[in-house]
Design a protein around this motif. Structure first.
Motif, PDB file in Angstrom:
ATOM      1  N   GLU A   1       0.866  -0.988   0.300  1.00  0.00           N
ATOM      2  CA  GLU A   1      -0.155  -0.013  -0.186  1.00  0.00           C
ATOM      3  C   GLU A   1       0.398   1.187   0.655  1.00  0.00           C
ATOM      4  O   GLU A   1       1.500   1.773   1.112  1.00  0.00           O
ATOM      5  CB  GLU A   1      -0.553  -0.075   1.171  1.00  0.00           C
TER       6      GLU A   1
ATOM      7  N   THR B   1       1.095   5.692  -0.425  1.00  0.00           N
ATOM      8  CA  THR B   1       0.533   6.729  -1.171  1.00  0.00           C
ATOM      9  C   THR B   1       0.343   7.826  -2.166  1.00  0.00           C
ATOM     10  O   THR B   1       1.334   7.235  -2.868  1.00  0.00           O
ATOM     11  CB  THR B   1       0.741   7.190   0.096  1.00  0.00           C
TER      12      THR B   1
ATOM     13  N   ASP C   1      -3.637   4.128  -1.803  1.00  0.00           N
ATOM     14  CA  ASP C   1      -4.396   3.573  -0.181  1.00  0.00           C
ATOM     15  C   ASP C   1      -4.837   5.257   0.070  1.00  0.00           C
ATOM     16  O   ASP C   1      -4.171   6.605  -0.790  1.00  0.00           O
ATOM     17  CB  ASP C   1      -2.764   3.884   0.834  1.00  0.00           C
ATOM     18  N   ASP C   2      -5.640   5.388   0.531  1.00  0.00           N
ATOM     19  CA  ASP C   2      -6.386   7.395   1.039  1.00  0.00           C
ATOM     20  C   ASP C   2      -6.785   7.456  -0.058  1.00  0.00           C
ATOM     21  O   ASP C   2      -7.135   9.546   0.246  1.00  0.00           O
ATOM     22  CB  ASP C   2      -5.265   7.910   1.892  1.00  0.00           C
TER      23      ASP C   2
ATOM     24  N   THR D   1      -7.499  12.454  -1.340  1.00  0.00           N
ATOM     25  CA  THR D   1      -7.137  12.833   0.065  1.00  0.00           C
ATOM     26  C   THR D   1      -6.050  13.795  -1.049  1.00  0.00           C
ATOM     27  O   THR D   1      -5.132  14.967  -0.301  1.00  0.00           O
ATOM     28  CB  THR D   1      -6.659  12.577   0.302  1.00  0.00           C
TER      29      THR D   1
ATOM     30  N   LYS E   1      -7.610   3.010  -3.048  1.00  0.00           N
ATOM     31  CA  LYS E   1      -8.476   2.181  -1.550  1.00  0.00           C
ATOM     32  C   LYS E   1      -9.043   4.230  -1.635  1.00  0.00           C
ATOM     33  O   LYS E   1      -8.467   4.608  -1.066  1.00  0.00           O
ATOM     34  CB  LYS E   1      -7.902   2.259  -0.318  1.00  0.00           C
TER      35      LYS E   1
ATOM     36  N   ASP F   1     -10.193   6.504   0.422  1.00  0.00           N
ATOM     37  CA  ASP F   1     -10.183   7.155   1.744  1.00  0.00           C
ATOM     38  C   ASP F   1     -11.500   7.402   2.821  1.00  0.00           C
ATOM     39  O   ASP F   1     -12.620   7.321   2.390  1.00  0.00           O
ATOM     40  CB  ASP F   1      -9.779   8.464   1.759  1.00  0.00           C
ATOM     41  N   GLN F   2     -11.185   6.766   4.033  1.00  0.00           N
ATOM     42  CA  GLN F   2     -12.364   6.614   5.168  1.00  0.00           C
ATOM     43  C   GLN F   2     -13.296   8.103   5.174  1.00  0.00           C
ATOM     44  O   GLN F   2     -14.401   8.147   5.177  1.00  0.00           O
ATOM     45  CB  GLN F   2     -12.598   6.823   6.526  1.00  0.00           C
ATOM     46  N   SER F   3     -13.038   8.666   4.640  1.00  0.00           N
ATOM     47  CA  SER F   3     -13.700  10.311   4.508  1.00  0.00           C
ATOM     48  C   SER F   3     -14.570  10.216   3.899  1.00  0.00           C
ATOM     49  O   SER F   3     -15.877  11.183   4.211  1.00  0.00           O
ATOM     50  CB  SER F   3     -13.014  11.696   4.308  1.00  0.00           C
TER      51      SER F   3
ATOM     52  N   GLU G   1     -12.304   1.774   2.544  1.00  0.00           N
ATOM     53  CA  GLU G   1     -11.822   2.013   3.856  1.00  0.00           C
ATOM     54  C   GLU G   1     -13.468   2.597   4.398  1.00  0.00           C
ATOM     55  O   GLU G   1     -13.985   3.299   4.487  1.00  0.00           O
ATOM     56  CB  GLU G   1     -10.464   2.693   4.542  1.00  0.00           C
TER      57      GLU G   1
END
Ligand code: C2E
Ligand code: CA
Ligand code: CA
Ligand code: CA
Length: 280
Positions: A150, A152, A180-181, A184, A201, A203-205, A237
């Motif tokens: 992973e 960024t 990842d992320d 963002t 992936k 991002d969680q946001s 995520e």
């Protein structure tokens, strides 16, 4: 100039000074922590949405500090990065994760895959003459495909040949790459095409506020369509609710990870989770 100097000095408040001292101390403690085996890995299941099957997990590091208790990686990874110790920590993470996936390919699923996080600094100082990860997997009798690295988005902005060649070598060895992320950073379509990236992936946001009709739902759908058009799979995520899971499934998302399914688990607990989640 004198005045500016005085002003600058006044920024150095006791609180800031304390924070700097804490960082310096933690950087020192990280080194001994590695020797004294204060680190361990936990594993969070990555669930295939269409089937509910679990044959992937993300390895996440934990640090049990002798006096501070559990220190969050969000806190110590940046310190490890700036002190350069991330290289040794990263090698330790790789070694642990490789052994774990070797076991789980035998005991859980023949195609089990483990994701490890790799900081940009690790691409620059790869392992002081250690064998690259691909050769070490091979020496263990493992195919490259047992591991996902992973990275960024920031790494992809680094156009140095070192980073580019490193990413190419991973791909050639069959080690998969996950971004990842996603969303963002400096997301750009051009680098998604330029590099061989296997997973995005989200991002969680973006996942946090998913409700029918939300702008974030439109964004997730757009990311999924785009990723699929480029031949990539999508992992969401931070999935915490069944509503988020259902909206993502309907949007065609491939995999999900989050507290709804499980927190990151110690290896033995992961095995118990895996047995319980098996379709009967
Ligand atoms: P990340 O790679 O984005 O990892 C996901 C983080 O979200 C993890 O935090 C995970 O525990 C947390 N998480 C998972 N599901 C949920 C959920 O449903 N809701 C919420 N709110 N959070 C969820 P963690 O383990 O504290 O790690 C934080 C960050 O530290 C990671 O973010 C990663 O950037 C870094 N990190 C962790 N382990 C390693 C490692 O071995 N190497 C490197 N280089 N970085 C690592
Ligand atoms: Ca990650
Ligand atoms: Ca690939
Ligand atoms: Ca992430």
């Amino acid at each position: 100039a004198k005045g500016a100097g005085r002003n600058r000095f006044s920024f150095f408040t006791p609180a800031l000074q304390e924070a700097a001292q804490t960082r310096a101390r933690l950087a020192h403690d990280l080194r001994s922590g590695l020797q004294e085996q204060q680190f361990r890995l936990v594993y969070q299941p990555i669930v295939e949405l269409a089937t509910g099957s679990v044959h992937k997990a993300e390895a996440l590091i934990r640090w049990q500090h002798p006096t501070r208790g559990l220190v969050s990686p969000a806190h110590f990874i940046p310190i490890a990065e700036s002190s350069g110790l991330i290289v040794d920590i990263g090698e330790w993470v790789f070694q642990q994760a490789a052994r774990q996936v070797q076991t789980w390919r035998q005991t859980l699923h023949p195609d089990f895959q483990i994701s490890v996080n790799k900081s940009p600094a690790q691409f620059h100082h790869d392992g002081h003459g250690l064998q690259p990860w691909a050769s070490r997997l091979q020496a263990m009798g493992l195919p490259g495909a047992c591991m996902v690295v992973e990275i960024t988005e920031g790494l992809l902005l680094d156009t140095s040949t070192r980073v580019t060649e490193h990413l190419l070598a991973l791909g050639d060895a069959g080690i998969q790459v996950s971004l990842d992320d996603f969303g963002t950073g400096y997301s750009s379509l051009s680098y998604l095409q330029k590099f061989d990236i296997d997973f995005l992936k989200i991002d969680q946001s973006f996942v946090r506020h998913l409700v029918p009709g939300a702008t974030d739902l439109a964004l997730c759908k757009a990311i999924i369509v785009m990723a699929h058009a480029l031949g990539m799979k999508v992992v969401a995520e931070g999935v915490e609710t069944t509503l988020q899971r259902d909206l993502l499934t309907a949007a065609g998302c491939d995999y999900a990870q989050g507290y709804l399914f499980s927190h990151p688990l110690a290896a033995a607990d992961f095995e118990a989770y895996w047995s319980a989640s098996r379709p009967t």
